[in-house]
Design a protein around this motif. Structure first.
Motif, short mmCIF file in Angstrom:
data_model
loop_
_atom_site.label_atom_id
_atom_site.label_comp_id
_atom_site.label_asym_id
_atom_site.label_seq_id
_atom_site.Cartn_x
_atom_site.Cartn_y
_atom_site.Cartn_z
N ILE A 171 0.85 -1.19 0.00
CA ILE A 171 0.00 0.00 0.00
C ILE A 171 0.88 1.23 0.00
CG2 ILE A 171 -1.86 -1.21 1.17
CD1 ILE A 171 -1.07 0.26 3.77
N ASN A 172 0.27 2.39 -0.24
CA ASN A 172 1.03 3.64 -0.16
C ASN A 172 0.67 4.39 1.12
OD1 ASN A 172 -1.13 5.65 -0.65
ND2 ASN A 172 -1.20 4.76 -2.70
N HIS A 173 1.45 5.41 1.41
CA HIS A 173 1.26 6.23 2.62
C HIS A 173 1.29 7.69 2.23
CE1 HIS A 173 1.81 2.62 5.06
NE2 HIS A 173 2.77 2.30 4.22
N ASN A 174 0.40 8.09 1.33
CA ASN A 174 0.37 9.46 0.82
C ASN A 174 -0.43 10.39 1.72
OD1 ASN A 174 1.85 8.74 -1.45
ND2 ASN A 174 0.02 8.21 -2.62
N ASP A 175 0.04 11.60 1.86
CA ASP A 175 -0.68 12.67 2.55
C ASP A 175 -1.12 12.29 3.96
OD1 ASP A 175 -0.58 14.60 0.40
OD2 ASP A 175 -2.01 13.31 -0.65
N GLY A 176 -0.34 11.42 4.61
CA GLY A 176 -0.66 11.03 5.97
C GLY A 176 -1.70 9.93 6.08
N GLY A 177 -2.10 9.35 4.96
CA GLY A 177 -3.08 8.26 4.98
C GLY A 177 -2.54 7.04 4.27
N HIS A 178 -3.44 6.19 3.85
CA HIS A 178 -3.08 4.96 3.15
C HIS A 178 -3.86 4.86 1.85
CE1 HIS A 178 -2.46 4.09 7.47
NE2 HIS A 178 -1.33 3.60 7.01
N TYR A 180 -6.17 13.32 -1.80
CA TYR A 180 -4.90 13.79 -2.31
C TYR A 180 -4.76 15.28 -2.03
CZ TYR A 180 -4.08 9.29 -4.34
OH TYR A 180 -3.87 7.95 -4.49
N GLY A 181 -3.60 15.67 -1.50
CA GLY A 181 -3.39 17.03 -1.06
C GLY A 181 -3.70 17.21 0.42
N GLY A 182 -4.23 16.17 1.07
CA GLY A 182 -4.54 16.22 2.48
C GLY A 182 -5.89 16.84 2.76
N TRP A 183 -6.24 16.88 4.02
CA TRP A 183 -7.49 17.48 4.46
C TRP A 183 -7.35 19.00 4.46
CZ3 TRP A 183 -11.42 14.31 4.43
CH2 TRP A 183 -11.23 12.96 4.71
N ASP A 184 -8.42 19.69 4.15
CA ASP A 184 -8.42 21.15 4.23
C ASP A 184 -8.27 21.57 5.68
OD1 ASP A 184 -8.78 21.41 1.50
OD2 ASP A 184 -10.97 21.54 1.65
N ALA A 185 -7.51 22.62 5.89
CA ALA A 185 -7.27 23.10 7.28
C ALA A 185 -8.48 23.81 7.83
CB ALA A 185 -6.08 24.03 7.29
N PRO A 211 -13.55 -7.38 -11.12
CA PRO A 211 -13.71 -8.49 -12.08
C PRO A 211 -13.86 -8.06 -13.54
CG PRO A 211 -15.06 -8.89 -10.14
CD PRO A 211 -14.53 -7.48 -10.03
N ALA A 212 -14.32 -6.84 -13.80
CA ALA A 212 -14.50 -6.37 -15.17
C ALA A 212 -13.27 -5.63 -15.71
CB ALA A 212 -15.72 -5.46 -15.26
N GLY A 213 -12.24 -5.48 -14.88
CA GLY A 213 -11.02 -4.81 -15.32
C GLY A 213 -10.95 -3.33 -15.00
N HIS A 214 -11.86 -2.84 -14.16
CA HIS A 214 -11.79 -1.45 -13.73
C HIS A 214 -10.74 -1.30 -12.64
CE1 HIS A 214 -15.28 -0.47 -16.09
NE2 HIS A 214 -16.02 -1.37 -15.44
N ALA A 215 -10.01 -0.18 -12.68
CA ALA A 215 -9.00 0.11 -11.67
C ALA A 215 -9.70 0.75 -10.47
CB ALA A 215 -7.94 1.05 -12.24
N MET A 216 -9.64 0.08 -9.35
CA MET A 216 -10.25 0.56 -8.12
C MET A 216 -9.17 1.08 -7.19
SD MET A 216 -13.36 -0.02 -8.75
CE MET A 216 -14.81 -0.99 -8.56
N GLU A 217 -9.50 2.11 -6.45
CA GLU A 217 -8.55 2.71 -5.52
C GLU A 217 -9.27 3.02 -4.22
OE1 GLU A 217 -5.68 6.69 -5.21
OE2 GLU A 217 -7.06 6.47 -6.89
N LEU A 218 -8.64 2.69 -3.11
CA LEU A 218 -9.13 3.06 -1.79
C LEU A 218 -8.10 3.98 -1.17
CD1 LEU A 218 -10.24 -0.44 -0.42
CD2 LEU A 218 -11.62 1.25 -1.66
N ILE A 219 -8.54 5.13 -0.63
CA ILE A 219 -7.65 6.05 0.06
C ILE A 219 -8.30 6.49 1.36
CG2 ILE A 219 -6.43 6.89 -1.99
CD1 ILE A 219 -8.28 9.36 -1.98
N THR A 220 -7.47 6.82 2.34
CA THR A 220 -8.01 7.26 3.64
C THR A 220 -7.90 8.77 3.84
OG1 THR A 220 -5.90 6.86 4.76
CG2 THR A 220 -7.51 5.05 4.73
N VAL A 221 -7.13 9.43 2.99
CA VAL A 221 -6.97 10.89 3.03
C VAL A 221 -7.03 11.38 1.60
CG1 VAL A 221 -5.39 12.78 3.61
CG2 VAL A 221 -5.57 10.82 5.13
#
Length: 129
Positions: free
Chosen positions: A98-105, A124-129, A112-122
């Protein structure tokens, strides 16, 4: 009126297989069957309406989902348990991790149909302040 995404149609070789794959991975349920669609509802009210079409007409798409740390951990355990190939990056250069981008994972995998799926916890660019 504000504009909000209500649903999107996800092309699949088998709508039930793809809906069950996605719902099972994230602990969701198939919310409805309507005509040619099996719909999986997300927490923000958007549904993914899986539709069976001929495999040669499926254009792979990318679907990214923002999930909590707890949801990510549970889904990632499912990915590993099911032996689903997964990557830390969209170019598939870092398999089995897994990756560890922007303080998340984050993790990338194919449905099954060949679509690229992505799960992120933060986002991209991080949470707004």
């Amino acid at each position: 009126m504000s504009v909000a995404l209500d649903h999107t149609i996800v092309h699949a070789r088998d709508n039930r297989e793809s809906a069950e794959f996605f719902a099972g991975l994230l602990g969701l349920e198939i919310a409805a069957e309507w005509g040619p669609f099996d719909a999986v509802a997300l927490s923000n009210g958007v549904t993914l309406d899986f539709a069976t079409i001929p495999a040669d007409r499926i254009t792979p798409q990318h679907y990214a989902f923002l999930v909590s740390e707890e949801e990510f951990t549970a889904a990632y355990e499912q990915i590993k348990r099911r032996g689903i190939e997964h990557y830390a990056d969209p170019h598939q250069r870092h398999p089995g991790t897994i990756n560890h981008n922007d303080g998340g994972h984050g993790v990338y995998f194919m449905d099954p149909a060949g679509h690229a799926m992505e799960l992120i916890t933060v986002p991209y660019g991080g949470w707004d302040a």
